[in-house]
Design a protein around this motif. Structure first.
Motif, PDB file in Angstrom:
ATOM      1  N   ASN A 127       0.863  -1.184   0.000  1.00  0.00           N
ATOM      2  CA  ASN A 127       0.000   0.000   0.000  1.00  0.00           C
ATOM      3  C   ASN A 127       0.895   1.226   0.000  1.00  0.00           C
ATOM      4  N   ASN A 128       0.305   2.397  -0.090  1.00  0.00           N
ATOM      5  CA  ASN A 128       1.108   3.627  -0.185  1.00  0.00           C
ATOM      6  C   ASN A 128       2.016   3.823   1.016  1.00  0.00           C
TER       7      ASN A 128
ATOM      8  N   GLY B 248      16.946   6.233  -4.566  1.00  0.00           N
ATOM      9  CA  GLY B 248      15.681   6.467  -3.878  1.00  0.00           C
ATOM     10  C   GLY B 248      14.481   6.361  -4.798  1.00  0.00           C
ATOM     11  N   ARG B 249      14.718   6.255  -6.099  1.00  0.00           N
ATOM     12  CA  ARG B 249      13.619   6.128  -7.058  1.00  0.00           C
ATOM     13  C   ARG B 249      12.923   4.786  -6.854  1.00  0.00           C
ATOM     14  N   LYS B 250      11.578   4.810  -6.876  1.00  0.00           N
ATOM     15  CA  LYS B 250      10.780   3.610  -6.652  1.00  0.00           C
ATOM     16  C   LYS B 250       9.908   3.351  -7.875  1.00  0.00           C
ATOM     17  N   SER B 251      10.089   2.163  -8.483  1.00  0.00           N
ATOM     18  CA  SER B 251       9.358   1.817  -9.699  1.00  0.00           C
ATOM     19  C   SER B 251       8.546   0.554  -9.467  1.00  0.00           C
ATOM     20  N   PHE B 252       7.283   0.581  -9.906  1.00  0.00           N
ATOM     21  CA  PHE B 252       6.437  -0.615  -9.832  1.00  0.00           C
ATOM     22  C   PHE B 252       6.783  -1.531 -11.006  1.00  0.00           C
ATOM     23  N   ILE B 253       6.927  -2.816 -10.731  1.00  0.00           N
ATOM     24  CA  ILE B 253       7.281  -3.762 -11.789  1.00  0.00           C
ATOM     25  C   ILE B 253       6.348  -4.973 -11.753  1.00  0.00           C
ATOM     26  N   VAL B 254       6.294  -5.634 -12.899  1.00  0.00           N
ATOM     27  CA  VAL B 254       5.581  -6.909 -13.017  1.00  0.00           C
ATOM     28  C   VAL B 254       6.585  -7.940 -13.526  1.00  0.00           C
TER      29      VAL B 254
ATOM     30  N   THR C 283       8.294  -2.572 -16.350  1.00  0.00           N
ATOM     31  CA  THR C 283       8.034  -1.490 -15.409  1.00  0.00           C
ATOM     32  C   THR C 283       6.658  -0.894 -15.684  1.00  0.00           C
ATOM     33  N   VAL C 284       5.878  -0.734 -14.629  1.00  0.00           N
ATOM     34  CA  VAL C 284       4.514  -0.224 -14.749  1.00  0.00           C
ATOM     35  C   VAL C 284       4.480   1.298 -14.616  1.00  0.00           C
ATOM     36  N   GLY C 285       5.282   1.835 -13.713  1.00  0.00           N
ATOM     37  CA  GLY C 285       5.286   3.276 -13.458  1.00  0.00           C
ATOM     38  C   GLY C 285       6.111   3.564 -12.224  1.00  0.00           C
ATOM     39  N   THR C 286       6.133   4.808 -11.800  1.00  0.00           N
ATOM     40  CA  THR C 286       6.933   5.212 -10.647  1.00  0.00           C
ATOM     41  C   THR C 286       6.041   5.715  -9.516  1.00  0.00           C
ATOM     42  N   PHE C 287       6.557   5.581  -8.316  1.00  0.00           N
ATOM     43  CA  PHE C 287       5.883   6.089  -7.120  1.00  0.00           C
ATOM     44  C   PHE C 287       6.551   7.401  -6.713  1.00  0.00           C
ATOM     45  N   PRO C 288       5.816   8.463  -6.392  1.00  0.00           N
ATOM     46  CA  PRO C 288       4.363   8.507  -6.179  1.00  0.00           C
ATOM     47  C   PRO C 288       3.568   9.012  -7.372  1.00  0.00           C
ATOM     48  N   THR C 289       4.182   9.044  -8.594  1.00  0.00           N
ATOM     49  CA  THR C 289       3.403   9.447  -9.762  1.00  0.00           C
ATOM     50  C   THR C 289       2.166   8.561  -9.890  1.00  0.00           C
TER      51      THR C 289
ATOM     52  N   THR D 130      -0.148   5.808  -7.623  1.00  0.00           N
ATOM     53  CA  THR D 130      -0.386   5.226  -6.301  1.00  0.00           C
ATOM     54  C   THR D 130      -0.248   3.710  -6.421  1.00  0.00           C
ATOM     55  N   VAL D 131      -0.179   3.038  -5.293  1.00  0.00           N
ATOM     56  CA  VAL D 131      -0.060   1.577  -5.328  1.00  0.00           C
ATOM     57  C   VAL D 131      -1.289   0.957  -5.967  1.00  0.00           C
ATOM     58  N   ASP D 132      -2.472   1.469  -5.648  1.00  0.00           N
ATOM     59  CA  ASP D 132      -3.700   0.906  -6.228  1.00  0.00           C
ATOM     60  C   ASP D 132      -3.723   1.085  -7.742  1.00  0.00           C
ATOM     61  N   GLN D 133      -3.282   2.254  -8.225  1.00  0.00           N
ATOM     62  CA  GLN D 133      -3.244   2.477  -9.671  1.00  0.00           C
ATOM     63  C   GLN D 133      -2.252   1.531 -10.337  1.00  0.00           C
ATOM     64  N   ALA D 134      -1.087   1.367  -9.724  1.00  0.00           N
ATOM     65  CA  ALA D 134      -0.069   0.479 -10.286  1.00  0.00           C
ATOM     66  C   ALA D 134      -0.534  -0.977 -10.248  1.00  0.00           C
ATOM     67  N   ARG D 135      -1.216  -1.375  -9.163  1.00  0.00           N
ATOM     68  CA  ARG D 135      -1.706  -2.757  -9.055  1.00  0.00           C
ATOM     69  C   ARG D 135      -2.751  -3.036 -10.126  1.00  0.00           C
ATOM     70  N   LYS D 136      -3.591  -2.050 -10.417  1.00  0.00           N
ATOM     71  CA  LYS D 136      -4.603  -2.224 -11.462  1.00  0.00           C
ATOM     72  C   LYS D 136      -3.938  -2.430 -12.818  1.00  0.00           C
ATOM     73  N   LYS D 137      -2.896  -1.622 -13.132  1.00  0.00           N
ATOM     74  CA  LYS D 137      -2.177  -1.786 -14.384  1.00  0.00           C
ATOM     75  C   LYS D 137      -1.481  -3.135 -14.445  1.00  0.00           C
ATOM     76  N   ALA D 138      -0.894  -3.534 -13.287  1.00  0.00           N
ATOM     77  CA  ALA D 138      -0.195  -4.819 -13.234  1.00  0.00           C
ATOM     78  C   ALA D 138      -1.164  -5.971 -13.481  1.00  0.00           C
TER      79      ALA D 138
END
Length: 439
Positions: A7-8, A39-45, A57-63, A65-73
């Motif tokens: 989560n965020n 320190g850069r944080k990237s959402f990945i699948v 790579t799905v996107g970056t945090f906090p550009t 949110t975790v919920d938005q990234a999870r939906k894309k994933a």
């Protein structure tokens, strides 16, 4: 031990380490967040495709949110189940358009800049960068694109004259605007490197020429004419020059004399610009609480280069001492509105330079004249830079050609000694005349 659901709050608390690491989500297998040493944080699948492990790579945090990234994933993993190798396609968030990058830069990349600078940057972005380059992807940008961009702005391709929300917007373009905008764009691309969108800056190597080609310094007779015009403006007034279509409120009250006495606060401001080397905004917004007449300082809490003290010479102190203070107005250069400073000096400046025979002289040239006089007097560029409040020695270096050169003094001394030995009077060797005016 089961993995927690991301989560965020969890992602926000993840700390950078010496090397990359991934924290996986316990609620969606294959979905995680990668933390880099920067320190850069990237959402990945992560998934398996045809016997190979793949990551996207799905996107970056906090550009995102975790919920938005999870939906894309979730959507990406569903495509994998249908036989699509989603890692073979670039994800937009890792390769934004120039327009998207500029928007992100204005939000996150220029927090260290002053509010007025941010407004200027946004104007350059909206009026020049986005119209010409906004559609391109960051990773597709080449040096030639920036070279073409510079040429287009310099040629006036982005020039406009339009009314928006009741305000007239005039965009001139030209080489000066092109240079400033390319420098800004180079900074935006440096930000993109820090965000790991690109690894190299395509701005490097782009030739944009030099500023200050029309920089002007006042010397000798020009300074005398300016001084005469200022004295005449505040005493008997300047001869009136009627301009076709000019507003009648600006015409002199006494039509018999046809002379106009310029507002004493405007004249004082012009003198302070010349005698201190300050910027226009620093003088127009100067408050009496920032003036230390006893010690001879202006204590400016904010300037283009941050907080600074301006050392006042005796002539500048005399100007300040003679300015009448207005009750309930904290400003030194008061305007017509109660409690407000004068907003600009455009009209009185035009009147003064026209009468002095100095067409084209800019208000900022008074600052250059202050600096050039110091450099030519042998004070040394570091001292001149300190007086002007320059943050970098390279800024003061523009006056190096005016500085009193020790080698020239040595050459003069040797030549004069030779002339003396030959029986030539010292004054006879002083025959070189230098032109005054534009440098």
């Amino acid at each position: 031990m089961s993995k927690p659901k991301l989560n965020n709050g969890v992602v926000d608390r993840l700390q950078a380490r010496a090397s990359d690491y991934v924290t996986w989500c316990g609620a969606l297998p294959g979905f995680g967040v990668r933390v880099r040493p920067s320190g850069r944080k990237s959402f990945i699948v992560q998934y398996d495709f045809e016997g190979r492990s793949r990551k996207v790579t799905v996107g970056t945090f906090p550009t995102l949110t975790v919920d938005q990234a999870r939906k894309k994933a979730t959507e990406l993993l569903a495509k994998v189940q249908l036989g699509e190798d989603v890692a073979a396609k670039p994800v937009a968030e890792e390769n934004p358009t120039i327009a998207e990058l500029c928007d992100e830069y204005l939000t996150k990349g220029c927090g260290h800049k002053k509010a007025s600078t941010k407004v200027t940057d946004k104007g350059c972005i909206e009026r020049h960068i986005k119209p010409l380059l906004g559609h391109r992807r960051v990773k597709d940008l080449k040096r030639r694109h920036i070279e073409d961009f510079f040429s287009a702005v310099a040629a006036g391709e982005t020039a406009k004259n339009e009314v928006i929300d009741g305000k007239r917007i005039i965009v001139k373009g030209g080489e000066g605007a092109a240079r400033r905008t390319v420098r800004l764009f180079g900074g935006i691309l440096t930000y993109a490197i820090g965000r790991e969108y690109i690894s190299e800056n395509p701005r490097r190597g782009v030739k944009i020429g030099k500023d200050n080609a029309n920089e002007r310094y006042l010397y000798g007779d020009e300074l005398r004419r300016l001084g005469d015009a200022l004295r005449e403006a505040e005493t008997v007034g300047l001869p009136w020059q009627f301009t076709q279509g000019a507003k009648t409120k600006h015409r002199p009250k006494n039509a018999d004399t046809l002379r106009e006495v310029i507002d004493p606060y405007a004249i004082a401001a012009l003198r302070l610009l010349l005698l201190t080397g300050c910027r226009l905004g620093e003088i127009l917004t100067l408050e009496w609480s920032q003036v230390d007449l006893e010690r001879g300082f202006l204590r400016l809490p904010d300037s283009k280069t941050g907080k600074k003290d301006v050392i006042l010479g005796a002539p500048a102190l005399k100007v300040l001492a003679d300015i009448p203070r207005v009750k309930d107005n904290p400003y030194v250069i008061v305007g017509e509105a109660k409690g407000k400073p004068r907003s600009d000096l455009k009209r009185p400046w035009r009147r003064v330079i026209a009468h002095a025979g100095l067409p084209g002289l800019r208000l900022h040239d008074l600052r250059h004249s202050f600096a050039s006089m110091g450099a030519a007097s042998g004070m040394g560029l570091p001292i001149v830079g300190k007086l002007l409040g320059h943050a970098s020695p390279s800024t003061t270096a523009r006056y190096a050609h005016l500085a009193d050169d020790p080698l020239r003094r040595a050459s003069d001394s040797i030549a004069n000694s030779i002339n003396a030995a030959m029986g030539v009077a010292p004054e006879a060797s002083n025959v070189v005349q230098f032109k005054e005016g534009v440098a």
